[in-house]
Design a protein around this motif. Structure first.
Motif, mmCIF file in Angstrom:
data_model
loop_
_atom_site.group_PDB
_atom_site.id
_atom_site.type_symbol
_atom_site.label_atom_id
_atom_site.label_comp_id
_atom_site.label_asym_id
_atom_site.label_seq_id
_atom_site.Cartn_x
_atom_site.Cartn_y
_atom_site.Cartn_z
ATOM 1 N N ALA A 247 0.781 -1.184 0.052
ATOM 2 C CA ALA A 247 0.047 -0.038 -0.176
ATOM 3 C C ALA A 247 0.950 1.248 0.073
ATOM 4 O O ALA A 247 0.318 2.260 -0.005
ATOM 5 C CB ALA A 247 -0.753 -0.139 1.268
ATOM 6 N N LEU A 248 2.234 1.152 -0.047
ATOM 7 C CA LEU A 248 3.158 2.263 0.175
ATOM 8 C C LEU A 248 3.285 3.094 -0.953
ATOM 9 O O LEU A 248 3.175 2.324 -2.119
ATOM 10 C CB LEU A 248 4.441 1.814 0.497
ATOM 11 C CG LEU A 248 4.544 1.357 2.059
ATOM 12 C CD1 LEU A 248 5.860 0.897 2.569
ATOM 13 C CD2 LEU A 248 3.992 2.318 3.041
ATOM 14 N N THR A 249 3.277 4.178 -0.929
ATOM 15 C CA THR A 249 3.512 5.187 -2.145
ATOM 16 C C THR A 249 5.075 4.868 -2.892
ATOM 17 O O THR A 249 5.926 4.427 -2.371
ATOM 18 C CB THR A 249 3.435 6.506 -1.982
ATOM 19 O OG1 THR A 249 3.401 7.399 -3.087
ATOM 20 C CG2 THR A 249 4.422 7.118 -1.131
ATOM 21 N N THR A 250 5.150 5.114 -4.223
ATOM 22 C CA THR A 250 6.347 5.262 -4.588
ATOM 23 C C THR A 250 7.455 6.077 -4.218
ATOM 24 O O THR A 250 8.743 5.763 -4.085
ATOM 25 C CB THR A 250 6.378 5.025 -6.241
ATOM 26 O OG1 THR A 250 5.418 4.145 -6.867
ATOM 27 C CG2 THR A 250 7.797 4.960 -7.022
ATOM 28 N N ASN A 285 0.638 6.185 -6.419
ATOM 29 C CA ASN A 285 0.488 6.847 -5.536
ATOM 30 C C ASN A 285 -0.208 6.270 -4.367
ATOM 31 O O ASN A 285 -1.329 5.820 -4.478
ATOM 32 C CB ASN A 285 -0.445 8.094 -6.229
ATOM 33 C CG ASN A 285 -0.650 8.993 -5.091
ATOM 34 O OD1 ASN A 285 -0.284 8.951 -3.883
ATOM 35 N ND2 ASN A 285 -1.453 10.399 -5.296
ATOM 36 N N GLY A 286 0.683 6.180 -3.341
ATOM 37 C CA GLY A 286 0.150 5.209 -2.220
ATOM 38 C C GLY A 286 -0.944 5.995 -1.398
ATOM 39 O O GLY A 286 -1.283 5.478 -0.354
ATOM 40 N N GLN A 305 -0.114 -0.592 -11.236
ATOM 41 C CA GLN A 305 -0.142 -2.077 -10.197
ATOM 42 C C GLN A 305 -1.345 -1.666 -9.426
ATOM 43 O O GLN A 305 -1.730 -2.726 -8.576
ATOM 44 C CB GLN A 305 1.140 -1.930 -9.630
ATOM 45 C CG GLN A 305 2.432 -2.161 -10.420
ATOM 46 C CD GLN A 305 3.346 -2.557 -9.731
ATOM 47 O OE1 GLN A 305 3.365 -3.256 -8.612
ATOM 48 N NE2 GLN A 305 4.888 -1.762 -9.986
ATOM 49 N N PHE A 306 -2.266 -0.861 -9.319
ATOM 50 C CA PHE A 306 -3.287 -0.818 -8.716
ATOM 51 C C PHE A 306 -4.498 -1.674 -9.537
ATOM 52 O O PHE A 306 -5.262 -0.974 -10.162
ATOM 53 C CB PHE A 306 -3.905 0.270 -8.237
ATOM 54 C CG PHE A 306 -3.251 1.218 -7.181
ATOM 55 C CD1 PHE A 306 -2.544 0.413 -5.956
ATOM 56 C CD2 PHE A 306 -2.689 2.491 -7.337
ATOM 57 C CE1 PHE A 306 -1.702 1.020 -5.215
ATOM 58 C CE2 PHE A 306 -2.167 3.176 -6.127
ATOM 59 C CZ PHE A 306 -1.420 2.488 -5.224
ATOM 60 N N GLY A 369 -3.307 5.857 -9.340
ATOM 61 C CA GLY A 369 -3.610 6.872 -8.333
ATOM 62 C C GLY A 369 -3.073 8.287 -8.856
ATOM 63 O O GLY A 369 -3.343 9.059 -7.708
ATOM 64 N N TYR A 370 -2.437 8.343 -9.976
ATOM 65 C CA TYR A 370 -2.103 9.695 -10.548
ATOM 66 C C TYR A 370 -3.089 9.928 -11.499
ATOM 67 O O TYR A 370 -2.877 11.145 -12.121
ATOM 68 C CB TYR A 370 -0.739 9.473 -11.152
ATOM 69 C CG TYR A 370 0.309 9.402 -10.208
ATOM 70 C CD1 TYR A 370 0.571 10.467 -9.285
ATOM 71 C CD2 TYR A 370 1.041 8.353 -10.021
ATOM 72 C CE1 TYR A 370 1.848 10.396 -8.274
ATOM 73 C CE2 TYR A 370 2.061 7.988 -8.940
ATOM 74 C CZ TYR A 370 2.410 8.994 -8.139
ATOM 75 O OH TYR A 370 3.400 8.979 -7.295
#
Length: 519
Positions: A247-250, A285-286, A305-306, A369-370
């Motif tokens: 779940a972490l952001t890049t 974007n986590g 990847q989501f 997420g972006y």
């Protein structure tokens, strides 16, 4: 005859709770390799126009036998209006038990190794789906219950060792030889190839592990395995660990990239077989509460990847697990899992739905997420088409109906394939000429339209290449061109589909005026 005597002897041991545990006898050495056996037609042929062969191994060569499964087959095979559908059900419904239980150790701590079919390895997702048609029968068959409980235990042991991996070698206790995937993958975390067949991180594999445990509990009311199994709680903790890590952001708040806990690189000329950016995959974007998945259920790499179907799947399974863990006396863990599931479910609705210029509000296949979106569907489960089967939406939901219309259109889904012989959803795994029968089986189970169901069932029936079994994929312009003569997962999906129609729309399979049949 020797195999049958051994089978009866070992079967009797399972009835004595204090007996020394012995492995289930699989088959006599003289039994033919089913990979070869499935490519040839065997008598007797069906009496329908397709003259489909009888493809079950002889009784002594079946890898697991269930009297209740045989009873269902015998109950139904003379009820079908179409003799070819009857033969397909007779071949497909028991196929996982007939051919893929490579090892089963009954007893107080059972183990079961269920291979995908023509590859001697167990995919967690595949094995869960392969066993799913039999779950409604667990109350009536103690040995079948042991088989499924053994599968849960074995999956838990696999995930205790490596929760990021998707396919595993035979357990050492089985004395079955491990096999090689003939690749030189560079994976972090590292793994032992004697234990792992392939280590593609797929979020849906973790959801599938929960799914099998949840459904076992729903059907039996037995939650004792949670505390009795030495691996189960640790496997659940590993699942939670992966959810947190993925779940972490890049990037952190200062713009520095955070190296992913999981990376995968393979030397290949196939783009879907490896991950970009030194094995980390494209940025995410986590701040979305979605969970990354490096690969899809097709074993193809995600682009963004989501992966929405897997997020919907894990969201539902985490919430369903609350009842299991409350019953097992693990209330804190139950509440934690439920809360995580609620959070992911909300994130799917917030970040996984967008406005399509033709079809209106629809689900995306993948997002980052972006604002990035991948618009498609793949035949492998979980898919967008299967969202109602996951319990994520009602089939009548407007967003789902818009999505469904898009997915079943050449204008909306680049992998909706249509030709002179077949039509359905495919995917990049095989290519743009091959649709998967599995997609039409999902279409049937998510449809209330009799005409649509009948059309899809007719297509599936005519694409077995005369072998009377479900294939992985079929050339839409030449139905005799297919991949994998024997695909146990899809055979199970066919069995589930026919049982669904027998209960929900019996007139479509038994004839007008027929009563419903439920197991």
């Amino acid at each position: 005859m020797i195999a049958l005597l051994i089978f009866l002897l070992l079967g009797s041991l399972t009835l004595r709770s204090n007996a020394v545990q012995e492995p289930w006898a699989l088959r006599d050495a003289s039994c033919p390799d089913y990979k070869s056996y499935s490519t040839r037609r065997h008598a007797p042929l069906s009496k329908g126009p397709l003259r489909l062969p009888f493809q079950r191994p002889v009784s002594e060569c079946r890898t697991f036998r269930s009297e209740v499964v045989e009873r269902v087959i015998n109950d139904l095979k003379d009820k079908f209006a179409d003799p070819d559908i009857a033969r397909l059900f007779e071949n497909c419904f028991p196929n996982t038990l007939d051919t893929t239980v490579r090892w089963h150790l009954p007893g107080r701590a059972p183990q079961s190794f269920v291979v995908t079919g023509d590859i001697n390895a167990e995919w967690i997702r595949d094995s869960t789906n392969q066993l799913s048609p039999y779950l409604r029968l667990l109350k009536d068959d103690a040995q079948l219950r042991q088989l499924v409980l053994g599968a849960i235990h074995t999956q838990a042991e696999f995930l205790t060792y490596s929760p990021y991996c998707n396919a595993f070698q035979p357990p050492s206790q089985s004395r079955l030889k491990p096999s090689s995937n003939e690749q030189s993958d560079v994976v972090n975390p590292a793994y032992d190839p004697a234990l792992v067949f392939e280590c593609k991180y797929e979020l849906d594999s973790l959801a599938s592990f929960l799914d099998l445990a949840n459904k076992y509990f729903e059907e039996t009311g037995d939650a004792s395995f949670v505390s009795k199994d030495p691996y189960f709680i640790e496997a659940i903790r590993n699942v939670v660990m992966v959810l947190d890590e993925q779940a972490l952001t890049t990037y952190d708040d200062d713009g520095n990239d955070i190296r992913s806990r999981y990376t995968f690189q393979r030397q290949t000329n196939v783009g879907t077989e490896t991950l970009s950016l030194r094995g980390a995959g494209n940025p995410t974007n986590g701040n979305t509460s979605l969970i990354r998945s490096a690969f899809r259920p097709s074993d193809d790499a995600t682009i963004l990847q989501f992966f929405i179907p897997a997020n919907a799947f894990i969201a539902m399974q985490l919430q369903k697990a609350k009842k299991l863990f409350v019953a097992a006396g693990q209330s804190d863990l139950a509440n934690d899992l439920y809360s995580r599931g609620e959070t992911i479910e909300k994130a799917v609705w917030e970040h996984g739905v967008y406005e399509h210029k033709v079809f209106g509000k629809v689900f995306a296949y993948e997002v980052d997420g972006y604002g990035g979106i991948i618009n498609m569907d793949d035949a492998n489960l979980p898919s967008l088409l299967s969202l109602p089967l996951l319990g994520f939406v009602d089939p009548s939901n407007e967003v789902y109906q818009n999505t469904r219309q898009m997915l079943l259109s050449k204008k909306g889904n680049p992998y909706f394939l249509q030709g002179s012989d077949f039509a359905g959803i495919g995917g990049p795994h095989i290519g743009v000429r091959y649709a998967w029968p599995m997609s039409l089986l999902v279409l049937i189970r998510t449809s209330d339209d009799d005409a649509e169901i009948k059309s899809a069932l007719e297509l599936v029936k005519r694409t077995t290449g005369g072998l009377g079994l479900m294939h992985e994929s079929v050339n839409v312009r030449h139905a005799g061109d297919y991949t994998r003569p024997w695909f146990a997962w899809c055979n199970s999906e066919f069995g589930k589909t026919i049982l669904d129609l027998a209960a929900r729309k019996p007139h479509l399979v038994f004839g007008e005026g027929a009563g419903a049949y439920s197991i």
